[in-house]
Design a protein around this motif. Structure first.
Motif, mmCIF file in Angstrom:
data_model
loop_
_atom_site.group_PDB
_atom_site.id
_atom_site.type_symbol
_atom_site.label_atom_id
_atom_site.label_comp_id
_atom_site.label_asym_id
_atom_site.label_seq_id
_atom_site.Cartn_x
_atom_site.Cartn_y
_atom_site.Cartn_z
ATOM 1 N N ARG A 31 0.868 -1.058 0.328
ATOM 2 C CA ARG A 31 -0.422 -0.282 0.152
ATOM 3 C C ARG A 31 0.971 0.855 0.080
ATOM 4 N N ARG A 32 0.198 2.414 -0.845
ATOM 5 C CA ARG A 32 0.832 3.655 -0.263
ATOM 6 C C ARG A 32 0.896 4.381 0.564
ATOM 7 N N LEU A 33 2.005 4.506 1.326
ATOM 8 C CA LEU A 33 2.408 4.778 2.742
ATOM 9 C C LEU A 33 2.334 6.713 2.513
ATOM 10 N N GLY A 34 2.127 7.502 1.749
ATOM 11 C CA GLY A 34 2.432 8.913 1.757
ATOM 12 C C GLY A 34 3.060 9.103 0.328
ATOM 13 N N SER A 35 3.010 11.001 0.606
ATOM 14 C CA SER A 35 3.377 11.016 -0.835
ATOM 15 C C SER A 35 4.110 12.124 -0.752
ATOM 16 N N GLY A 36 4.732 13.283 -1.598
ATOM 17 C CA GLY A 36 5.685 14.896 -1.124
ATOM 18 C C GLY A 36 5.767 14.863 -2.067
ATOM 19 N N GLU A 37 6.555 16.398 -2.753
ATOM 20 C CA GLU A 37 6.807 17.189 -3.582
ATOM 21 C C GLU A 37 7.453 16.235 -4.914
ATOM 22 N N ARG A 38 8.762 15.551 -4.710
ATOM 23 C CA ARG A 38 9.192 15.232 -5.630
ATOM 24 C C ARG A 38 8.999 13.405 -5.313
ATOM 25 N N TYR A 39 8.249 12.575 -3.973
ATOM 26 C CA TYR A 39 8.604 11.130 -3.985
ATOM 27 C C TYR A 39 7.273 10.626 -2.985
ATOM 28 N N GLU A 40 7.406 9.175 -3.926
ATOM 29 C CA GLU A 40 6.438 9.323 -3.155
ATOM 30 C C GLU A 40 6.889 7.378 -2.190
ATOM 31 N N THR A 41 6.260 7.140 -0.787
ATOM 32 C CA THR A 41 6.532 5.426 -0.538
ATOM 33 C C THR A 41 5.711 4.456 -0.265
ATOM 34 N N TYR A 42 5.809 3.664 -0.245
ATOM 35 C CA TYR A 42 5.039 2.845 -0.706
ATOM 36 C C TYR A 42 5.735 1.784 0.557
ATOM 37 N N LEU A 43 4.716 0.734 1.332
ATOM 38 C CA LEU A 43 5.111 -0.408 1.988
ATOM 39 C C LEU A 43 5.200 -1.631 0.999
ATOM 40 N N ALA A 44 6.141 -2.352 0.718
ATOM 41 C CA ALA A 44 6.161 -3.051 -0.135
ATOM 42 C C ALA A 44 7.072 -4.545 0.702
ATOM 43 N N TRP A 45 6.449 -5.818 -0.181
ATOM 44 C CA TRP A 45 7.343 -7.205 0.226
ATOM 45 C C TRP A 45 8.358 -6.798 -0.784
ATOM 46 N N ASP A 46 9.789 -7.479 -0.592
ATOM 47 C CA ASP A 46 10.580 -8.101 -0.977
ATOM 48 C C ASP A 46 10.990 -9.382 -0.625
ATOM 49 N N GLU A 47 10.664 -10.297 -2.361
ATOM 50 C CA GLU A 47 11.455 -11.284 -2.140
ATOM 51 C C GLU A 47 12.227 -12.171 -1.887
ATOM 52 N N ARG A 48 13.697 -11.509 -2.191
ATOM 53 C CA ARG A 48 14.510 -11.640 -1.783
ATOM 54 C C ARG A 48 14.668 -11.745 -0.057
ATOM 55 N N LEU A 49 14.394 -10.566 0.587
ATOM 56 C CA LEU A 49 14.811 -10.046 1.866
ATOM 57 C C LEU A 49 13.431 -11.182 2.760
ATOM 58 N N PHE A 50 12.384 -11.392 2.396
ATOM 59 C CA PHE A 50 11.291 -12.587 2.602
ATOM 60 C C PHE A 50 11.070 -11.618 3.993
ATOM 61 N N ALA A 51 10.556 -10.125 2.971
ATOM 62 C CA ALA A 51 9.914 -8.869 4.704
ATOM 63 C C ALA A 51 9.527 -8.091 3.717
ATOM 64 N N LEU A 52 8.481 -6.917 5.025
ATOM 65 C CA LEU A 52 8.071 -5.897 4.388
ATOM 66 C C LEU A 52 9.280 -4.756 4.517
ATOM 67 N N ILE A 53 9.307 -4.341 3.417
ATOM 68 C CA ILE A 53 10.279 -2.800 3.044
ATOM 69 C C ILE A 53 9.309 -1.691 2.696
ATOM 70 N N VAL A 54 10.022 -0.443 3.050
ATOM 71 C CA VAL A 54 9.276 0.687 2.925
ATOM 72 C C VAL A 54 10.349 1.164 1.414
ATOM 73 N N MET A 55 9.627 1.508 0.357
ATOM 74 C CA MET A 55 10.085 1.972 -0.997
ATOM 75 C C MET A 55 10.216 3.702 -1.450
ATOM 76 N N LYS A 56 11.218 3.979 -0.700
ATOM 77 C CA LYS A 56 11.126 5.587 -1.895
ATOM 78 C C LYS A 56 11.174 5.808 -2.768
ATOM 79 N N ILE A 57 10.046 6.194 -3.604
ATOM 80 C CA ILE A 57 10.410 6.289 -5.338
ATOM 81 C C ILE A 57 9.847 7.263 -5.741
ATOM 82 N N ILE A 58 10.687 8.194 -6.196
ATOM 83 C CA ILE A 58 10.716 9.406 -7.265
ATOM 84 C C ILE A 58 9.399 9.471 -7.721
#
Length: 304
Positions: A31-58
């Motif tokens: 799910r999307r966690l938030g957004s700003g002027e230049r970036y968005e942040t998403y809660l995501a699942w990383d299959e290699r780490l096998f864990a939840l992560i946060v992705m900060k995306i331009i």
């Protein structure tokens, strides 16, 4: 949180990843966690780490914007360099589309700003360990020659220990000597951040001011300074340039109030250093029913 911080409508372009969508190979949106002027942040699942992560995306329309890419690259460099128990960790970064992003650890716990909205103030059992933990992070940053520039309740995750997040506008001290623009968040800017042309240079003492403003807000239920409804003059937008903070409520112990107000001294040289503030806080934390495990004196190894 950079520049004048004037309100503006959010950009129209967004990624709009739905749950289960592949953001990049091996990383799925939750799910999307938030957004700003230049970036968005998403809660995501990383299959290699096998864990939840946060992705900060331009944001999609800025994937080739040099300013946005440079900002993300600067944050990645600092995250790789600054390893500390109270700072956020990064696991990976991709600085080329599609899309440029940094992978951050997912922290369980509310932001301090959320706690303040829910319960208005923090009890001493929360406030004093929080101050001690922030001192730990700020002492480390100062020793590394870095200023966070945006210490505030929304950049603190209340866990065990609390974590200071968002290095997106952090800068080495060496790069701040020639700053000519405001940088930070209005209510938590040190006076020298709010008036970079007419005040002392920006140093790690600015983060001590931000910590003081944050602890004041957590203790009193409101920031130490509130801008006027009329923002025609600089002092109306930044009352910290012309006024002292009001007294803290009587329920705040006098020695706690004195330390918080010392951090809000308008003169950077008169603010306590993080290590000195920590020494005072440790005496106060000692009296709490449960001491945190991030003090210098009474921490024992589980293996001793």
């Amino acid at each position: 949180a950079e520049g004048p911080q004037e309100s503006a409508p959010p950009p129209a372009e967004a990624w709009e990843f739905a749950e289960g969508d592949e953001i990049v190979p091996g990383r799925l949106a939750v799910r999307r966690l938030g957004s700003g002027e230049r970036y968005e942040t998403y809660l995501a699942w990383d299959e290699r780490l096998f864990a939840l992560i946060v992705m900060k995306i331009i944001r999609p329309h800025l994937v080739e914007d040099d300013h946005s890419l440079d900002g993300l690259a600067n944050e990645v460099r600092l995250l790789e360099r600054l390893r500390h128990p109270v700072l956020l960790r990064a696991f990976d970064a991709v600085l080329e589309p599609p899309p440029p992003h940094v992978v951050l650890e997912h922290l369980e716990g509310p932001r301090l700003s959320t706690l303040i909205r829910r319960q208005r103030t923090l009890e001493p059992e929360q406030l004093l360990p929080l101050g001690l933990q922030l001192c730990s992070a700020l002492h480390f940053l100062a020793a590394e020659g870095v200023v966070h520039l945006d210490v505030k309740p929304s950049n603190i995750i209340m866990g065990a220990p609390a974590r200071l997040i968002d290095l997106s506008i952090a800068r080495p001290v060496s790069e701040l000597a020639n700053v000519r623009h405001r940088i930070g968040t209005d209510a938590y800017m040190a006076p020298e951040q709010a008036d970079p042309l007419g005040r002392a240079p920006i140093t790690p003492a600015a983060d001590v001011w931000g910590m003081g403003a944050t602890l004041y807000h957590a203790a009193a239920g409101q920031p130490p300074f509130r801008p006027s409804a009329h923002l025609g003059h600089r002092e109306e937008r930044f009352p910290q340039l012309a006024a002292n903070p009001g007294p803290l409520p009587p329920r705040v112990a006098p020695d706690v109030a004195a330390l918080i107000l010392a951090c809000l001294d308008p003169h950077p040289a008169r603010r306590p250093r993080p290590a000195d503030a920590a020494a005072e806080l440790e005496h106060l934390v000692d009296a709490l029913p449960k001491r945190p495990r991030l003090g210098r004196f009474r921490v024992r190894s589980p293996y001793s």
